[in-house]
Design a protein around this motif. Structure first.
Motif, PDB file in Angstrom:
ATOM      1  N   LEU A   1      44.861  39.432  42.886  1.00 65.91           N
ATOM      2  CA  LEU A   1      44.040  40.484  43.469  1.00 65.91           C
ATOM      3  C   LEU A   1      42.565  40.097  43.442  1.00 65.91           C
ATOM      4  O   LEU A   1      42.063  39.586  42.439  1.00 65.91           O
ATOM      5  N   ILE A   2      41.879  40.337  44.570  1.00 68.86           N
ATOM      6  CA  ILE A   2      40.426  40.193  44.614  1.00 68.86           C
ATOM      7  C   ILE A   2      39.842  41.569  44.922  1.00 68.86           C
ATOM      8  O   ILE A   2      40.250  42.207  45.894  1.00 68.86           O
ATOM      9  N   ILE A   3      38.937  42.030  44.086  1.00 66.67           N
ATOM     10  CA  ILE A   3      38.262  43.295  44.372  1.00 66.67           C
ATOM     11  C   ILE A   3      36.909  42.961  44.960  1.00 66.67           C
ATOM     12  O   ILE A   3      36.092  42.280  44.340  1.00 66.67           O
TER      13      ILE A   3
ATOM     14  N   VAL B   1      43.076  41.230  49.072  1.00 68.69           N
ATOM     15  CA  VAL B   1      41.692  41.696  48.944  1.00 68.69           C
ATOM     16  C   VAL B   1      41.667  43.208  49.098  1.00 68.69           C
ATOM     17  O   VAL B   1      42.299  43.758  50.001  1.00 68.69           O
ATOM     18  N   THR B   2      40.958  43.883  48.204  1.00 73.66           N
ATOM     19  CA  THR B   2      40.762  45.317  48.383  1.00 73.66           C
ATOM     20  C   THR B   2      39.334  45.661  48.005  1.00 73.66           C
ATOM     21  O   THR B   2      38.664  44.916  47.294  1.00 73.66           O
ATOM     22  N   THR B   3      38.865  46.792  48.518  1.00 76.42           N
ATOM     23  CA  THR B   3      37.578  47.333  48.068  1.00 76.42           C
ATOM     24  C   THR B   3      37.915  48.528  47.172  1.00 76.42           C
ATOM     25  O   THR B   3      39.044  49.000  47.185  1.00 76.42           O
ATOM     26  N   PRO B   4      36.959  49.004  46.390  1.00 71.55           N
ATOM     27  CA  PRO B   4      37.296  50.100  45.464  1.00 71.55           C
ATOM     28  C   PRO B   4      37.394  51.451  46.161  1.00 71.55           C
ATOM     29  O   PRO B   4      36.866  52.438  45.682  1.00 71.55           O
ATOM     30  N   GLU B   5      38.060  51.501  47.312  1.00 72.08           N
ATOM     31  CA  GLU B   5      38.250  52.777  47.999  1.00 72.08           C
ATOM     32  C   GLU B   5      39.726  53.105  48.001  1.00 72.08           C
ATOM     33  O   GLU B   5      40.565  52.220  48.130  1.00 72.08           O
TER      34      GLU B   5
ATOM     35  N   ILE C   1      41.890  50.074  39.218  1.00 72.14           N
ATOM     36  CA  ILE C   1      42.545  49.449  40.373  1.00 72.14           C
ATOM     37  C   ILE C   1      43.651  48.502  39.902  1.00 72.14           C
ATOM     38  O   ILE C   1      44.764  48.520  40.428  1.00 72.14           O
ATOM     39  N   VAL C   2      43.341  47.717  38.887  1.00 65.70           N
ATOM     40  CA  VAL C   2      44.336  46.760  38.395  1.00 65.70           C
ATOM     41  C   VAL C   2      45.537  47.510  37.811  1.00 65.70           C
ATOM     42  O   VAL C   2      46.687  47.119  38.009  1.00 65.70           O
ATOM     43  N   SER C   3      45.282  48.638  37.143  1.00 65.54           N
ATOM     44  CA  SER C   3      46.408  49.360  36.539  1.00 65.54           C
ATOM     45  C   SER C   3      47.297  49.970  37.620  1.00 65.54           C
ATOM     46  O   SER C   3      48.515  50.016  37.484  1.00 65.54           O
ATOM     47  N   LEU C   4      46.686  50.412  38.729  1.00 63.89           N
ATOM     48  CA  LEU C   4      47.520  50.983  39.790  1.00 63.89           C
ATOM     49  C   LEU C   4      48.311  49.898  40.524  1.00 63.89           C
ATOM     50  O   LEU C   4      49.493  50.058  40.792  1.00 63.89           O
ATOM     51  N   LEU C   5      47.641  48.801  40.856  1.00 59.67           N
ATOM     52  CA  LEU C   5      48.316  47.794  41.677  1.00 59.67           C
ATOM     53  C   LEU C   5      49.194  46.858  40.838  1.00 59.67           C
ATOM     54  O   LEU C   5      50.069  46.197  41.368  1.00 59.67           O
ATOM     55  N   SER C   6      48.970  46.833  39.554  1.00 58.00           N
ATOM     56  CA  SER C   6      49.691  45.961  38.613  1.00 58.00           C
ATOM     57  C   SER C   6      49.947  44.548  39.165  1.00 58.00           C
ATOM     58  O   SER C   6      51.078  44.093  39.244  1.00 58.00           O
ATOM     59  N   VAL C   7      48.849  43.924  39.564  1.00 56.97           N
ATOM     60  CA  VAL C   7      48.864  42.530  40.030  1.00 56.97           C
ATOM     61  C   VAL C   7      47.711  41.839  39.303  1.00 56.97           C
ATOM     62  O   VAL C   7      46.664  42.443  39.128  1.00 56.97           O
ATOM     63  N   PRO C   8      47.879  40.590  38.836  1.00 57.97           N
ATOM     64  CA  PRO C   8      46.789  39.953  38.096  1.00 57.97           C
ATOM     65  C   PRO C   8      45.523  39.794  38.939  1.00 57.97           C
ATOM     66  O   PRO C   8      45.587  39.440  40.113  1.00 57.97           O
ATOM     67  N   LEU C   9      44.396  40.047  38.300  1.00 58.29           N
ATOM     68  CA  LEU C   9      43.092  39.963  38.965  1.00 58.29           C
ATOM     69  C   LEU C   9      42.618  38.516  38.942  1.00 58.29           C
ATOM     70  O   LEU C   9      42.712  37.849  37.920  1.00 58.29           O
ATOM     71  N   ILE C  10      42.087  38.049  40.090  1.00 57.44           N
ATOM     72  CA  ILE C  10      41.544  36.687  40.083  1.00 57.44           C
ATOM     73  C   ILE C  10      40.036  36.691  40.267  1.00 57.44           C
ATOM     74  O   ILE C  10      39.371  35.685  40.048  1.00 57.44           O
ATOM     75  N   GLY C  11      39.460  37.844  40.631  1.00 55.41           N
ATOM     76  CA  GLY C  11      38.003  37.878  40.739  1.00 55.41           C
ATOM     77  C   GLY C  11      37.490  39.181  41.309  1.00 55.41           C
ATOM     78  O   GLY C  11      38.219  39.917  41.970  1.00 55.41           O
ATOM     79  N   VAL C  12      36.215  39.452  41.012  1.00 55.04           N
ATOM     80  CA  VAL C  12      35.552  40.651  41.510  1.00 55.04           C
ATOM     81  C   VAL C  12      34.263  40.210  42.180  1.00 55.04           C
ATOM     82  O   VAL C  12      33.498  39.434  41.620  1.00 55.04           O
ATOM     83  N   VAL C  13      34.050  40.682  43.406  1.00 55.21           N
ATOM     84  CA  VAL C  13      32.851  40.302  44.150  1.00 55.21           C
ATOM     85  C   VAL C  13      31.953  41.527  44.241  1.00 55.21           C
ATOM     86  O   VAL C  13      32.379  42.570  44.730  1.00 55.21           O
ATOM     87  N   PRO C  14      30.711  41.424  43.768  1.00 53.63           N
ATOM     88  CA  PRO C  14      29.836  42.594  43.825  1.00 53.63           C
ATOM     89  C   PRO C  14      29.390  42.897  45.253  1.00 53.63           C
ATOM     90  O   PRO C  14      29.328  41.999  46.091  1.00 53.63           O
ATOM     91  N   GLU C  15      29.103  44.164  45.490  1.00 49.22           N
ATOM     92  CA  GLU C  15      28.585  44.564  46.796  1.00 49.22           C
ATOM     93  C   GLU C  15      27.225  43.914  46.989  1.00 49.22           C
ATOM     94  O   GLU C  15      26.428  43.847  46.056  1.00 49.22           O
ATOM     95  N   SER C  16      26.977  43.427  48.204  1.00 46.83           N
ATOM     96  CA  SER C  16      25.725  42.698  48.396  1.00 46.83           C
ATOM     97  C   SER C  16      25.347  42.668  49.868  1.00 46.83           C
ATOM     98  O   SER C  16      26.201  42.514  50.751  1.00 46.83           O
TER      99      SER C  16
ATOM    100  N   GLY D   1      32.404  46.023  34.074  1.00 44.80           N
ATOM    101  CA  GLY D   1      32.781  46.585  32.778  1.00 44.80           C
ATOM    102  C   GLY D   1      34.233  46.396  32.428  1.00 44.80           C
ATOM    103  O   GLY D   1      34.730  47.003  31.484  1.00 44.80           O
ATOM    104  N   PHE D   2      34.931  45.565  33.196  1.00 46.22           N
ATOM    105  CA  PHE D   2      36.356  45.364  32.908  1.00 46.22           C
ATOM    106  C   PHE D   2      36.541  44.722  31.537  1.00 46.22           C
ATOM    107  O   PHE D   2      37.338  45.159  30.719  1.00 46.22           O
TER     108      PHE D   2
END
Lengths: 263, 233
Positions: free
Chosen positions: A170-172, A142-146, A191-206, A252-253
């Protein structure tokens, strides 16, 4: 029947590991699977609070590995879902009360009887991390976009790979689509290009996440919650279902992917 | 820093097609050599176990006692077989020794001509480049005593250090130090250079703030004057 053991980790603290475990566990149990969530953050337990099960704790993870109780005695059943259980961490002990081999044995034992074993990993890369990772076959980072969270996620991915845990997704978490559009936040694609790990989901800030954590009811129970819907999608993808990435929510991915393919 | 580390060992062990190659450097006293060799063998006993070793004395004058002592040590410390001894072209000592054993003058026909015609060998001790076939993630530190090739990205928080050039077949986002032993002519090559910091020999450069456009093909960083310049191609 052998279930899957999945560790949820991040390196950095406060990016939403516990929230992710609580919501994914709940979402999988809602689908009818038998799920055990293990809080491996010994000394700083949280998962029981997020699940609203704090006052039911009698035995904990350390009691199991020390043989003070049977595994089932430490498993607390969820208030709503019969197939969802948590094994809480010990609050009054240190991380070295558990050894990686013991964790591995426990995960193996639980995987025999349940469909999913989710492990909530503590922050950091020391003993607690090694314990949490020892029994897992699969990892969700899990990472946040920071930048700081991404740096730590990168380090953790390197350590997981060194531990021969290669099934990493990866979960963002906490992506703010407006900020990404203004160029004030790293986008999913960056983020995906830097970490080069497949993305499994993105959770919006809430803001709902804070409310649900305080209430002790995971968001996936709330209808109409976008963050909850995002966790449900991740659970479905974990389960092998083919859920398309939603353009708007995923920052926008997909529109970028579409642009590349001329769509 | 790397140079000093290497100089502390009076010998170099390299893998060779026929086994290991033990190259003895300079005129170190025999007991010191044996002691250093014993430490090395015992450290990596399992690695050397039952292997074959070629003793290369081209950087040192021939000494039969030395060969006996090294052979006994190899055998006893790690079960290593001494397979061959290679002598330098100035092997007068060998002929004197052979002559003394045989009681006759020993010489070699055409020795001079062959030595002159022999192709120039790379200097002993020159290391092959280090090739890393994965992305270097945060927290990784890679040092090479020669050139360093990374087939992947170098992410922020990773450090890569080489005595020679650095080639990154990916994006360089971490810290790179080429020519770490003081070679200012070393260069850093990458498909995209977007580093935290670049160092070549004793020159340190921080990238300018803000994003720069991606190069069409690749970028090279080198020392011009007293500054590191990155040129895009």
């Amino acid at each position: 029947m052998a279930g899957r053991t999945i560790v949820v980790t991040s390196g950095k603290g406060g990016v939403g590991k516990t929230t992710t475990v609580a919501n994914l566990g709940t979402a999988l149990a809602k689908k009818g699977y038998s799920v055990v969530m293990i809080d491996a953050d010994i000394g700083l337990r949280n998962l029981d609070v997020v699940m609203g099960l704090e006052n039911r704790i009698v035995y904990n993870l350390v009691d199991i590995v020390e043989g003070k109780c049977r595994t089932e005695q430490a498993m607390i059943r969820d208030r709503k879902l019969k197939t969802l259980h948590i094994i809480p961490a010990a609050q009054t002990r240190e991380k070295d009360a558990v050894k990686p081999e013991q964790m591995k044995a426990l995960c193996g034992e639980l995987a025999q009887e349940h469909d999913f074993v989710l492990i909530d990993c503590p922050a950091g890369i020391e003993r607690g991390f090694k314990n949490a990772v020892a029994g897992a076959q699969q990892a969700l980072v899990v990472t946040t976009p920071e930048v700081s969270a991404i740096r730590d996620a990168d380090r953790v991915i390197g350590l997981l790979e060194a531990n021969l845990l290669k099934d990493i997704h990866l979960i963002i978490n906490r992506l703010n689509v407006k900020m990404v559009k203004k160029g004030d936040m790293m986008s999913t694609a960056d983020i995906v290009s830097l970490l080069s790990v497949p993305l499994i989901g993105v959770v919006p800030e809430s803001e709902e996440v804070v409310v649900s954590t305080n209430r002790g009811v995971p968001l996936v129970h709330e209808r109409g919650s976008r963050a909850g819907a995002a966790f449900q999608k991740i659970a479905a993808r974990l389960n092998g279902e083919n859920v398309p990435f939603d353009d708007d929510q995923d920052g926008g991915f997909l529109s970028r992917v579409k642009r590349i393919f001329g769509g | 820093m790397l140079g000093r580390m290497r100089d502390t060992l009076p010998f170099v062990i390299k893998a060779d097609r026929e086994g290991f190659l033990l190259i003895v450097n300079g005129e170190i006293p025999l007991p010191d050599l044996l002691e250093a060799l014993r430490t090395k063998l015992e450290e990596s006993k399992a690695f050397f176990q039952n292997s074959r070793m070629i003793l290369d004395l081209r950087r040192r004058t021939f000494d039969p006692d030395e060969i006996h002592a090294v052979r006994a040590l190899l055998e006893q410390a790690a079960g290593v077989e001494l397979a061959e001894v290679r002598l330098g072209s100035s092997n007068g000592a060998f002929f004197r020794w052979a002559g003394a054993v045989l009681g006759v003058k020993v010489s070699l026909e055409g020795e001079r001509e062959r030595a002159a015609a022999a192709p120039q060998e790379p200097p002993p001790g020159a290391e092959p480049p280090l090739v890393v076939r994965q992305t270097c993630r945060s927290g990784t530190r890679i040092e090479s005593p020669a050139e360093l090739v990374i087939l992947g990205d170098v992410n922020p928080g990773a450090e890569i250090i080489a005595a020679g050039d650095i080639v990154v077949f990916g994006t360089l986002r971490g810290v790179a130090h080429a020519g770490a032993e003081g070679d200012r002519s070393a260069k850093i090559w990458a498909l995209h250079i977007e580093p935290q910091q670049l160092r070549i020999a004793d020159v340190v450069a921080l990238p300018p703030r803000g994003r720069k456009p991606k190069p069409k093909r690749y970028e090279v960083a080198e020392v011009k004057g007293d500054l590191i310049q990155v040129v895009s191609y």
